[in-house]
Design an enzyme around this catalytic site. Sequence first.
Site, PDB file in Angstrom:
ATOM      1  N   CYS A 116      54.972 -31.066 -42.128  1.00 35.76           N
ATOM      2  CA  CYS A 116      54.880 -31.142 -43.588  1.00 35.76           C
ATOM      3  C   CYS A 116      55.938 -30.245 -44.236  1.00 35.76           C
ATOM      4  O   CYS A 116      56.264 -29.187 -43.727  1.00 35.76           O
ATOM      5  CB  CYS A 116      53.503 -30.662 -44.053  1.00 35.76           C
ATOM      6  SG  CYS A 116      52.295 -31.980 -44.163  1.00 35.76           S
ATOM      7  N   HIS A 117      56.407 -30.697 -45.393  1.00 36.37           N
ATOM      8  CA  HIS A 117      57.353 -29.901 -46.171  1.00 36.37           C
ATOM      9  C   HIS A 117      56.606 -28.895 -47.035  1.00 36.37           C
ATOM     10  O   HIS A 117      55.556 -29.216 -47.574  1.00 36.37           O
ATOM     11  CB  HIS A 117      58.154 -30.816 -47.104  1.00 36.37           C
ATOM     12  CG  HIS A 117      59.018 -31.793 -46.397  1.00 36.37           C
ATOM     13  ND1 HIS A 117      58.525 -32.976 -45.897  1.00 36.37           N
ATOM     14  CD2 HIS A 117      60.340 -31.770 -46.087  1.00 36.37           C
ATOM     15  CE1 HIS A 117      59.514 -33.642 -45.311  1.00 36.37           C
ATOM     16  NE2 HIS A 117      60.622 -32.938 -45.408  1.00 36.37           N
ATOM     17  N   MET A 129      48.811 -34.971 -47.805  1.00 39.37           N
ATOM     18  CA  MET A 129      48.332 -34.047 -46.772  1.00 39.37           C
ATOM     19  C   MET A 129      47.686 -32.811 -47.403  1.00 39.37           C
ATOM     20  O   MET A 129      46.738 -32.248 -46.852  1.00 39.37           O
ATOM     21  CB  MET A 129      49.469 -33.638 -45.828  1.00 39.37           C
ATOM     22  CG  MET A 129      50.017 -34.771 -44.964  1.00 39.37           C
ATOM     23  SD  MET A 129      48.770 -35.868 -44.218  1.00 39.37           S
ATOM     24  CE  MET A 129      47.793 -34.708 -43.238  1.00 39.37           C
ATOM     25  N   GLU A 130      48.203 -32.400 -48.555  1.00 36.34           N
ATOM     26  CA  GLU A 130      47.614 -31.255 -49.244  1.00 36.34           C
ATOM     27  C   GLU A 130      46.184 -31.577 -49.696  1.00 36.34           C
ATOM     28  O   GLU A 130      45.273 -30.761 -49.547  1.00 36.34           O
ATOM     29  CB  GLU A 130      48.479 -30.859 -50.449  1.00 36.34           C
ATOM     30  CG  GLU A 130      49.735 -30.083 -50.098  1.00 36.34           C
ATOM     31  CD  GLU A 130      50.834 -30.916 -49.433  1.00 36.34           C
ATOM     32  OE1 GLU A 130      50.722 -32.168 -49.418  1.00 36.34           O
ATOM     33  OE2 GLU A 130      51.809 -30.330 -48.943  1.00 36.34           O
ATOM     34  N   ASP A 165      30.417 -23.888 -42.086  1.00 35.02           N
ATOM     35  CA  ASP A 165      30.269 -22.492 -41.669  1.00 35.02           C
ATOM     36  C   ASP A 165      29.128 -21.805 -42.415  1.00 35.02           C
ATOM     37  O   ASP A 165      28.339 -21.065 -41.826  1.00 35.02           O
ATOM     38  CB  ASP A 165      31.577 -21.735 -41.925  1.00 35.02           C
ATOM     39  CG  ASP A 165      31.501 -20.277 -41.493  1.00 35.02           C
ATOM     40  OD1 ASP A 165      31.008 -20.010 -40.387  1.00 35.02           O
ATOM     41  OD2 ASP A 165      31.944 -19.402 -42.259  1.00 35.02           O
TER      42      ASP A 165
END
Lengths: 188, 188, 188, 188, 188, 188
Positions: free
Chosen positions: B89-90, B147-148, B162
Site C-alpha cells: 500500500c502507498h 484498504m484504509e 479483545d
Amino acid sequence: MNKNFSHLDEQGNAKMVDVGHKDHTERKAVAEGKVFVSKEVLEKISGKISGKSDESSKGGELSKGDVLAVSRVAGIQAAKKTAELIPLCHPLPLTSISVDFELESPAGKDNIQAGGEKSSERVEDRKESAIKIIATAKTVAQTGVEMEALTACSVAALTIYDMCKSVDKNMTITDISLIEKTGGQSEK
Amino acid sequence: MNKNFSHLDEQGNAKMVDVGHKDHTERKAVAEGKVFVSKEVLEKISGKISGKSDESSKGGELSKGDVLAVSRVAGIQAAKKTAELIPLCHPLPLTSISVDFELESPAGKDNIQAGGEKSSERVEDRKESAIKIIATAKTVAQTGVEMEALTACSVAALTIYDMCKSVDKNMTITDISLIEKTGGQSEK
Amino acid sequence: MNKNFSHLDEQGNAKMVDVGHKDHTERKAVAEGKVFVSKEVLEKISGKISGKSDESSKGGELSKGDVLAVSRVAGIQAAKKTAELIPLCHPLPLTSISVDFELESPAGKDNIQAGGEKSSERVEDRKESAIKIIATAKTVAQTGVEMEALTACSVAALTIYDMCKSVDKNMTITDISLIEKTGGQSEK
Amino acid sequence: MNKNFSHLDEQGNAKMVDVGHKDHTERKAVAEGKVFVSKEVLEKISGKISGKSDESSKGGELSKGDVLAVSRVAGIQAAKKTAELIPLCHPLPLTSISVDFELESPAGKDNIQAGGEKSSERVEDRKESAIKIIATAKTVAQTGVEMEALTACSVAALTIYDMCKSVDKNMTITDISLIEKTGGQSEK
Amino acid sequence: MNKNFSHLDEQGNAKMVDVGHKDHTERKAVAEGKVFVSKEVLEKISGKISGKSDESSKGGELSKGDVLAVSRVAGIQAAKKTAELIPLCHPLPLTSISVDFELESPAGKDNIQAGGEKSSERVEDRKESAIKIIATAKTVAQTGVEMEALTACSVAALTIYDMCKSVDKNMTITDISLIEKTGGQSEK
Amino acid sequence: MNKNFSHLDEQGNAKMVDVGHKDHTERKAVAEGKVFVSKEVLEKISGKISGKSDESSKGGELSKGDVLAVSRVAGIQAAKKTAELIPLCHPLPLTSISVDFELESPAGKDNIQAGGEKSSERVEDRKESAIKIIATAKTVAQTGVEMEALTACSVAALTIYDMCKSVDKNMTITDISLIEKTGGQSEK
C-alpha cells in the site's frame, strides 16, 4: 452470567488488565479465516501451489506464489504489532508465529455459504472459491496470544485483498475465529 | 480475462504500483464488517446505545459504550497505519476517517447465516446477535482508500473481540467487504 | 553531589544504561498532570461525569465523555510506545496501564496558580478550570516505569488539547510530575 | 458560545474532521514548555552551552550537551509521529521541524512559580532552575500543525526528564502551550 | 568548499531542513548494495532463480526463493519507514518502490575485493559469492528520495542476513551507495 | 552441509523460528561498519573529536559533533525497532545498546580498498576517509541479538549519510559485519 468485560473498570472506563500476578507459562493460539475470491484469482494463485505448472506457463504461474508469500510476511509482522493496534492488549515477547494457507475450490469443497442476502449474490460470482488462512502464535508470558493469532490472520487476509483487488473487486474477508487456545487460564 | 495482479511484475515479484503519473483527486471508500457476538455481549453493549438505561443500571450500562468508543479509536488509528501493515500500500494523506456501529439483535434481523458447518453450530450459541462496523475513509490522492477503510473495519472488529472475549469466547469476525468506492479510476 | 547522568558515558555520549544484571521485580509508577481549560470546555466535558445531564441536554452532554475516553486510549497506547519515543528508554513488558481523570472547577479548588507572568494572564481567561490526569503503569522488569507513566500522562494531555482546541485556543498542559514510584531501586 | 468540539459528531462520537475541502496552504506553529530542574542539573547541562568549561572539567562538561542533542532528536522524531500518537490528528507532510532550548537560572529569572501547594515546596528544592523548550513545525497542508509543535515540545521534555532523572528525582514538566500559529484558518 | 551540513544550524544543532518553498516535482533515486555470502548460501538461493531445479531437488530448491521474497517485502516496507528511522528525513508520499536482486557467483564475476585485511580473509571463505540488491524509490514531492532507496537497500540486506545466518555466519553487507538520482535539485 | 535456512519450513515458506523452548540467557553481539566519506566531511566532523578546535572556529567546529550524536540516537532507536524491520526477528527486551564511532583518515590508515572497479574510482575521490561505527546490543532472552547490533550499525550509517549528503554525494556504506557474539548457542 456474572462474567464481565475485564477491560472495563467499575465505571465502564477502558483499562489494561493487570497481569502482573500471573505466571509466565507457555501459551499458544491458532486462528483462522477466509478470503472469498473469484475463480480467476484462485486459479492464478494456485498455479504454484497445485504444482500443475508446465513449461509454457512457467514465467507466469510460478511467481503467483508471491501473493501468499507477501501475505504471510504481513501476517507475521502484524502479529508483532498487536499491542500497538489493539489498545488494551499487552506487549508480549512472541516466541513463534506462522501463517499458512489452504486453497479451497468449489470442486474440493461443497456447500460454502456466506452470510446474508448480499453475500449470496456474491457467491455466484465467486463460484465459492476461497483462500483459507491459518495463523499460529506462541509465547511464554503472563497472558494469552489469541489476539496475536487473530491479528496475523486479519492482516494476512487484508494483504491478499490488496494484492488481488486489481483482478477481483468483490472479495469478502470472513469467518475469522479462534480455533485453538492452550496454556494459561481462559481469561486474558 | 487479461486482468493481472498489479502488485506483481512480469516475474511475479511483489512491487508497489507506480502511481506517480495519476491525478490527485478526491477519493472515498466505505467498508463494513460484522462481529457475531453472544446475546449477553450485545445486551451489555446496547445498554448505552438503545438508551434503555434506567437509574438502577446506570453505573454499569452507561459505561459499556466504552467498548465501542475504544474500538472506534482503534479503527481510526489503524486506518492511518494501513501502509505500514499492508506491504504494497502507498502512504496516503487521509483527510477523514470515521467508524460507526450498528447493533443487530435476532429480533431486529431475520435470517443471518454464517458460512459453513462449523459456523452454523455457532449461530445457535450466538443467537444471531452481531455488531456491524461501518468504516469510511477519504483522501485527496493519487490512489484509492479501500484498504484504509477495510483496515479500519478489521481492526475495529479485532478490538471488539479483545474487549468482549472475557464474556464470549466464540465470537467470529465476518463479512468484511467494500461497500462503496468513489473517485479515481477503479485500479489502485 | 556525585550523582551523574546515567544515560551519558564518560565522554558524555548518549547510551542506554545496561540493566542486564538487575533483578526482575514488580515495579509501579504513578504520574499526574493537568490541562488548564476554559470554563466552557470543562462544562461541556463534565456533562457526563458530574451526572448533571437532564433529558433535554442528553444527546449533547452524554457523549462529551468521549473526549476523555479517547484521551484515555491515547495515553494507554502511548505508554506502550515509550521506548520508541524516548531514545534511551528500555523496552518493557508492561503488565498494566490505567489513565484516570479528575475535573477541577474554580468552585471546587482555590488558589490554582500557573507558572509565570504570561500564564497568570491566562488564568483569568481560563477561570482556573482544569482536567487532571493520573496515569499508572506497572511491570515486572529490570527497570522502572516512571517514563511510561509520564508518557501516558503527557499524551493523554495532548489528546485532550487536540479534541478541545476548536472550543478553547488557550489551553496549557502543566504540572506533569511523578507522584509515586515503587519497586526496584531508585535509579533506572 | 456556539463553538463545538469539532472532533465529536452530533452523537458525541469521536471522528477525524474532514479537511478534504480545505486549501493546501503554508502553516506554521510554535509551542513552548519548561522542565523545572534542580540547580545541579542545570549546571551540569549548562557547562557546554554557557561556554564556561575550563580544561579541568572538560571531559565532563563538554559532553553534557548531549542531553539537549538527544532531546532535540526525540522532539523532532515525535513531531513526525503526531498522527500516530494523537488519535484524531491527520497525517501531515511536515516540511520543517526545529527544537531549541533556553536555560533559565534563578539569577536570570525572578519569580518563577509553579502551580499549587505541592509544587511550591518543590520550588525550594529546585531553586527555580528550568530548561525551556521551543518547538516549531511547518507544513504545506490542509490543516494546521499545532499538535505537531506541542508533541515535539512534550516529548523533548520527557526525554530531558529521562536523561536527568538519575540526578534529580523531582523534576516537573510544565507550561506547555501554543505560542504562535500562522496560516490557514483557526480551526483544525 | 563552502558546502555545509544542511542538517545543522549555525550553532551546529540538528534541524530538519525547511523544504516548504520547494516545488513538488517528480523525483527518483536508485540505490544498490551487496551481501557477500558463502557459496552454499548462493547455491541454495539460486535454486529457484537460475531455474536449474530438477525433480529431485524440487521440494527444497523451489522454495528457497522465499529468502528474496521476504527480503523484498522488508525493503519496501522499510522505505516507507525512512522518516521514522532517519531523524532528519522528511515524511514523503512515496509513489513507487521496487527492490530487485542479482546473484553474483565467482564464475560470473572476477576480482571482487572487500575492504581491508580482515575482510580479505573472509573472501576466501565466501568464495566471492554475492547477492546484489537494487532498490528504486519514486515520489512527487519537495525533496528527494535517496534516503528511501538507501534504506530499502539496507533493510533488504539485513533481512537476507537474518534469513541466511543459520547457514553462513560470516556474511558482510557492503557497497551500499546511490546509483542514480533524478528530479529536483541536488540538495535535499 | 546439512545446515538449513532456519527461517524456512520444509516447503520453503517463511516462518519465525520457535524459540519457546530455549533458555533465557545473557546474550551480546557487536557489529561494525563503515561509511566512506570525503576528506572534507571527515574534517568537518573531526573538529570536535580530535579536539583541534581553536577559539576562532569554535562556533562551527564544536557543534559538528551533532552529526555523530544524531547518528548514535538513530542507531539506538533502530535497534529497538529490529523486530519491526526484519520480518522474522523475534521481539526482544534489549537490556543495553551502545553505538560508538572511530574516525579513520588516510594518514592513520593505509591501504583501505573498497570492492570492485567502480568503488576504486571513488577511493580517489574520497581519499580513503571513513567513519567507523561499532554497535553493541545486549539482552537476557531466548535468542541472540546480532540482528539488533547490525540494524543499529546500518541505521547509524544511513543517518551519517543523510546528514553529510549536502557536502559529499559519493559516500558508500560498507563492511557491515558481526564482530562478536556471546551467549546462547550459535543458531538463532
